[in-house]
Design a protein around this motif. Structure first.
Motif, PDB file in Angstrom:
ATOM      1  N   ARG A   6       0.866  -1.026   0.038  1.00  0.00           N
ATOM      2  CA  ARG A   6      -0.035  -0.121   0.120  1.00  0.00           C
ATOM      3  C   ARG A   6       0.903   1.321   0.092  1.00  0.00           C
ATOM      4  N   LYS A  65       6.681   0.880  -1.860  1.00  0.00           N
ATOM      5  CA  LYS A  65       6.538   0.292  -3.203  1.00  0.00           C
ATOM      6  C   LYS A  65       7.635   0.722  -4.125  1.00  0.00           C
ATOM      7  N   LEU A  95      12.265  -0.781  -7.395  1.00  0.00           N
ATOM      8  CA  LEU A  95      13.716  -0.009  -8.133  1.00  0.00           C
ATOM      9  C   LEU A  95      14.434  -0.904  -8.757  1.00  0.00           C
ATOM     10  N   TYR A 112      13.133  -2.215 -11.954  1.00  0.00           N
ATOM     11  CA  TYR A 112      13.380  -1.385 -13.037  1.00  0.00           C
ATOM     12  C   TYR A 112      14.838  -1.177 -13.353  1.00  0.00           C
ATOM     13  N   LEU A 113      15.679  -1.176 -12.529  1.00  0.00           N
ATOM     14  CA  LEU A 113      17.321  -1.203 -12.844  1.00  0.00           C
ATOM     15  C   LEU A 113      17.616  -2.700 -13.500  1.00  0.00           C
ATOM     16  N   TYR A 150      15.439  -4.279 -15.457  1.00  0.00           N
ATOM     17  CA  TYR A 150      14.759  -4.006 -16.829  1.00  0.00           C
ATOM     18  C   TYR A 150      15.496  -3.419 -17.772  1.00  0.00           C
ATOM     19  N   SER A 151      16.339  -2.429 -17.110  1.00  0.00           N
ATOM     20  CA  SER A 151      16.968  -1.604 -18.173  1.00  0.00           C
ATOM     21  C   SER A 151      18.826  -2.047 -18.667  1.00  0.00           C
ATOM     22  N   ILE A 152      18.834  -3.144 -17.926  1.00  0.00           N
ATOM     23  CA  ILE A 152      20.452  -3.799 -18.283  1.00  0.00           C
ATOM     24  C   ILE A 152      20.265  -4.444 -19.704  1.00  0.00           C
ATOM     25  N   LYS A 169       7.645  -6.940 -13.896  1.00  0.00           N
ATOM     26  CA  LYS A 169       6.989  -5.629 -13.760  1.00  0.00           C
ATOM     27  C   LYS A 169       5.528  -5.329 -14.561  1.00  0.00           C
ATOM     28  N   ASN A 229       2.020  -4.440 -12.593  1.00  0.00           N
ATOM     29  CA  ASN A 229       1.083  -3.330 -13.126  1.00  0.00           C
ATOM     30  C   ASN A 229      -0.327  -3.707 -13.378  1.00  0.00           C
ATOM     31  N   PHE A 231      23.136   1.448 -19.618  1.00  0.00           N
ATOM     32  CA  PHE A 231      22.257   1.156 -18.569  1.00  0.00           C
ATOM     33  C   PHE A 231      21.700   2.527 -18.354  1.00  0.00           C
ATOM     34  N   ILE A 249      19.381   3.914 -21.221  1.00  0.00           N
ATOM     35  CA  ILE A 249      17.936   3.013 -21.511  1.00  0.00           C
ATOM     36  C   ILE A 249      17.047   3.369 -20.071  1.00  0.00           C
ATOM     37  N   TYR A 250      17.612   3.131 -19.044  1.00  0.00           N
ATOM     38  CA  TYR A 250      16.942   3.418 -17.692  1.00  0.00           C
ATOM     39  C   TYR A 250      16.106   4.798 -17.762  1.00  0.00           C
ATOM     40  N   ASN A 271      13.273   4.535 -20.340  1.00  0.00           N
ATOM     41  CA  ASN A 271      12.379   3.859 -19.459  1.00  0.00           C
ATOM     42  C   ASN A 271      11.357   4.464 -18.413  1.00  0.00           C
ATOM     43  N   TYR A 331      -2.925   0.917  -6.081  1.00  0.00           N
ATOM     44  CA  TYR A 331      -4.006   0.132  -4.910  1.00  0.00           C
ATOM     45  C   TYR A 331      -3.890   1.002  -3.859  1.00  0.00           C
TER      46      TYR A 331
END
Lengths: 430, 425
Positions: A228, A233, A238, A241-242, A244-246, A313, A317, B403, B406-407, B410, B423
């Motif tokens: 919540r 969160k 984070l 996300y990090l 995901y970008s590598i 991710k 979502n 990195f 791209i980060y 994104n 939520y």
């Protein structure tokens, strides 16, 4: 298309270096040219200029074919050009002393350069030079390029390269519909013999890593979605996300740096699929799998890590969006805990997009693993495609694109079937 | 949020992407100005009574040559040994294309660099991020690599977005109810063949000759052919329309959406990186312009799909109906009313696409395909790090930069797309 396919197959089959006698033997070349079906027109019909001759495909030598086509484009009088070329060939057959110059003459498309070469020829054999010069002057005399601007359509019927590639010619070629992709220009062996094995390797890699990623990422995403506090969160998402970008190749390089480095730890081998000298054909499938396992761990981890962040991710979502709907409130007021709601109600509603992502692994087996395969020297289909591109091995490239299209179509079908399982509202309809 | 006011500042503030945009702008400015931050050429020098600005020339073009006393100077040591009357050096004295022979073979950033005599160099001549095998300075190459990545990513996205949004919005707006005159439809189909013949078939040699002489002229010839092709098609369509009006024929419905969606699906199902590698190898020349062209023309289906969906969604709103009642033309409705309202959604796709194209560019330069050899790129630095696994600075600095880029993209995309998917308990 760069490179002469006939040369490549000849080198592959006879193992000779360039400029060898076999490469220059015209009978062997012609025979192979016909065997590969290259003497046929490309498609059922062709658009040509009025001046162009539509039987140029029958010339087996690529340089000569291009020169003839270009010359017709430049001067527009095919009959004269044809008789000029026949004159040159006659001189070659009579073992003229200037045979090398005559051969280069066949590959020259312009009047100016041809005239210079004929000048040189006539110093040694004035007779031939004189006859050639007369024929060449005829070309210039009949020059008319208006034919280049008049379009014509030629119909060729079933005797064309596309038809043979697709349905075969009833003799040595079986056609794509019967699983024959033609011959690899590099090795000369049929493409169907090795391409499915390579695809299997890639599918093995991608399937295992995606399953690992899904099994770990979905629970994590669901857990993250029901936090919540925005602050907590943000902190917890984070790392995802990090990750995901590598880029994948950076993950691969880092994994090699940490786990296949003699200075840090050398737990896994850097590249390949089997130890050097190991012949997979001599052993059983299970044996091969066990031997190859340490080699597969780093590639699988690379691909799993990059898909893990994406799936986590996505799940977080979708699930966070679902939690705003009324059915969640109903379930909560019924007395279920938020944990139970997410597990029993929300999770089922995240299936549809997850299925879409999951079925993408079929087409991704061709292009998606290219970088990972190249870095780890993994013998999959991505590496095959890369090697084929570098070698101008275009039957293999065409085969890989065809397989990729088939895989995309089957992934759509697969997804549609799975949607029906996931959502009872979706049914087969006419 | 309304973008029609063109108030980008407010948009950035509302979407809470202030810091990301600031950081990105800083990176952009630093990378564009990288030749005057770190270079082996002076910012300003006076020689024999004449003034030169060699480092500033590098900002304007990538491979600039400066002539001094009629001699072209490009090499590394040339600039250091000239007898200047007055000289101002950049803050750091190493260029991106310079090969420092004194400090080659993987000089660590922790190690003090040597100068020509073998003594330890002053701070401004240090290799702060180390060097690779040939003695390239990593700092200068990272800054140059950022510039190259951003150039490729942004330009390719512009091409892809133009193609994709055009096709997608037409498919989404007309759906399957595109009415077209009979003569016009037949005219376009019949004239496709001569259009192809006159623009590509008989110009085949002109195009291939132009490509052998240079990529730029080749692309110009190709664009001219495309222009000729579309001109003939437009001419056929206009004539057909005129004839339709003349004979008052009944218009027929053309299933435009199914047709265009099929084309989008076909292009989307081609494995992206393999088609890029194939096209780059087929042309056989390494060129930045060609790479942008290839990346732009293969990555448009994302935009087409999104634009189609957005246009379909917005088209049902009542203000579109009002606009039509007021007499707006179709193109005005698409351009002024629908696409401007779809901009936030398209901005998300653009941000993500720039990120993924930077990824593809760095992957290609990592593999050494399609990217010109003597260009500073992040991927080629990473590749040179693989030759010597102990050289952590060749993995950490370029890898960290890719990195970060791209980060940022994104993150911007994510924050723009954020709706009420939180939520709240």
């Amino acid at each position: 298309m760069p490179g002469d396919p006939v040369d490549k197959i000849l080198i592959a089959r006879h193992g000779v270096s360039y400029n060898n006698t076999i490469l220059n033997s015209s009978e062997l070349r012609d025979q192979l040219y016909r065997e590969m079906g290259l003497h046929l027109p490309l498609f059922y019909f062709s658009f040509n200029a009025y001046s162009q001759c539509d039987t140029l495909n029958r010339i087996s030598n690529k340089a000569r074919r291009m020169a003839s086509e270009r010359m017709t484009h430049n001067y527009g009088c095919w009959p004269q050009i044809q008789s000029y070329h026949q004159e040159i060939k006659m001189a070659i057959d009579q073992d003229d002393p200037e045979i090398n110059n005559l051969k280069t003459l066949l590959e020259i498309p312009t009047y100016q350069e041809s005239a210079e070469v004929i000048e040189r020829i006539s110093q040694n054999s004035p007779n031939t030079g004189e006859r050639l010069k007369a024929k060449l002057d005829q070309i210039l005399k009949h020059k008319s390029t208006f034919g280049n601007f008049i379009p014509t359509i030629n119909f060729h019927g079933a005797g064309n390269q596309y038809h043979v590639w697709l349905f075969g010619n009833g003799k040595e070629r079986a056609g794509l519909v019967r699983g024959d992709f033609g011959y690899s220009l590099k090795t000369g062996q049929p493409i169907g013999d090795f391409i499915w094995k390579k695809l299997g390797f890639s599918l093995e890699l991608i399937l295992v890593s995606v399953v690992v990623a899904f099994v770990t990422a979905i629970p994590l995403g669901l857990r993250l979605s029901r936090i919540r506090s925005t602050k907590r969160k943000n902190i917890l998402t984070l790392p995802i996300y990090l990750l995901y970008s590598i880029p994948g190749y950076l993950i691969a390089t880092l994994l090699i740096f940490f786990f296949a480095n003699t200075n840090v730890v050398h737990w896994f081998p850097e590249s390949g699929l089997y130890p050097i000298g190991y012949r997979p054909a001599d052993h059983s499938y299970i044996n091969n799998l066990i031997t190859g396992l340490p080699y597969m761990i780093l590639p699988i981890s690379t691909y799993a890590l990059s898909s893990f962040a994406f799936v986590a991710k996505l799940t977080a979502n979708i699930s966070a969006e679902e939690l705003n709907y009324n059915y969640v409130r109903t379930a909560l007021s019924k007395g279920l805990s938020i944990k139970q709601v997410v597990r029993k109600h929300v999770f089922k509603n995240t299936w549809i997009p997850l299925i879409t992502i999951f079925t993408q692994i079929l087409p991704a087996a061709v292009g998606g693993t290219l970088i990972v395969e190249l870095i780890f020297n993994y013998p999959g289909i991505g590496k095959t495609a890369y090697d084929a591109v570098l070698n101008n091995n275009y039957p293999v490239i065409v085969a890989i694109f065809t397989i990729s299209g088939l895989l995309t179509l089957s992934s759509y079908l697969f997804a549609d079937v799975l949607y029906a399982f996931a959502d009872p509202k979706i049914k087969m309809q006419r | 949020m309304n973008l029609r006011n063109r108030n980008i500042g407010l948009f950035i503030k509302k979407r809470n992407i202030k810091w990301e945009v600031r950081l990105l702008l800083l990176i952009l400015i630093v990378s564009v100005l990288s030749p005057i931050i770190t270079n082996n050429k002076p910012l300003y020098c006076s020689l024999n009574g004449q003034s030169y600005y060699p480092a500033f020339n590098d900002v304007l073009s990538v491979h600039s040559l400066t002539k001094i006393n009629g001699k072209v100077l490009t090499g590394s040591s040339n600039w250091q040994h000239l007898k200047y009357e007055y000289v101002i050096w950049p803050p750091f004295k190493h260029g991106a294309l310079e090969l420092d022979t004194e400090n080659k073979d993987f000089q660590s950033p922790l190690h003090r660099s040597k100068n020509e005599i073998g003594e330890s160099a002053d701070f401004r001549s240090q290799h702060l991020f180390g060097t690779n095998r040939q003695g390239k300075d990593v700092l200068a190459n990272v800054l140059g690599g950022i510039k190259y990545s951003l150039l490729i990513g942004i330009s390719a996205v512009i091409i892809a977005a133009c193609i994709g949004i055009f096709i997608g919005s037409i498919a989404g707006y007309y759906k399957n109810k595109f009415t077209i005159g009979k003569v016009e439809l037949v005219g376009i189909i019949v004239f496709l063949f001569p259009a192809w013949f006159y623009s590509f078939s008989i110009r085949k040699y002109a195009i291939s000759d132009a490509f052998t002489s240079g990529v730029h002229s080749g692309l110009m010839q190709l664009l001219f052919s495309l222009f000729l092709f579309s001109a003939i098609c437009v001419l056929a369509s206009k004539t057909g329309k005129y004839l339709d009006n003349l004979f008052k024929t009944q218009p027929i419905q053309f299933r435009l959406d199914s047709f265009l969606s099929g084309i989008i699906e076909i292009f989307a199902s081609i494995p992206g990186i393999i088609i890029v590698v194939t096209l780059a190898a087929l042309v056989g020349k390494k060129s930045t312009v060609l790479l942008i062209f290839i990346l732009g023309t293969t990555s448009w289906p994302v935009f087409a799909r999104l634009a189609r969906a957005e246009v379909m969604r917005i088209k049902e709103k009542s203000f579109i109906e009002s606009a039509r009642v007021l007499g707006s033309s179709n193109s005005r409705i698409i351009w002024k009313h629908i696409l401007l309202n779809a901009l936030p959604a398209l901005a998300v796709a653009i941000a993500f696409a720039i990120g993924s194209l930077i990824l593809v560019e760095s992957a290609l330069s990592f593999l050494g395909i399609g990217v010109p050899d003597n260009t500073p790129t992040l991927g080629s630095l990473l590749r040179s790090g693989r030759e010597h696994i102990e050289a952590w600075w060749l993995i950490v600095f370029p890898g960290g930069t890719i990195f970060l880029l791209i980060y940022l993209f994104n993150r911007i995309g994510d924050k723009i797309s954020v709706r009420t998917n939180q939520y709240k308990g």
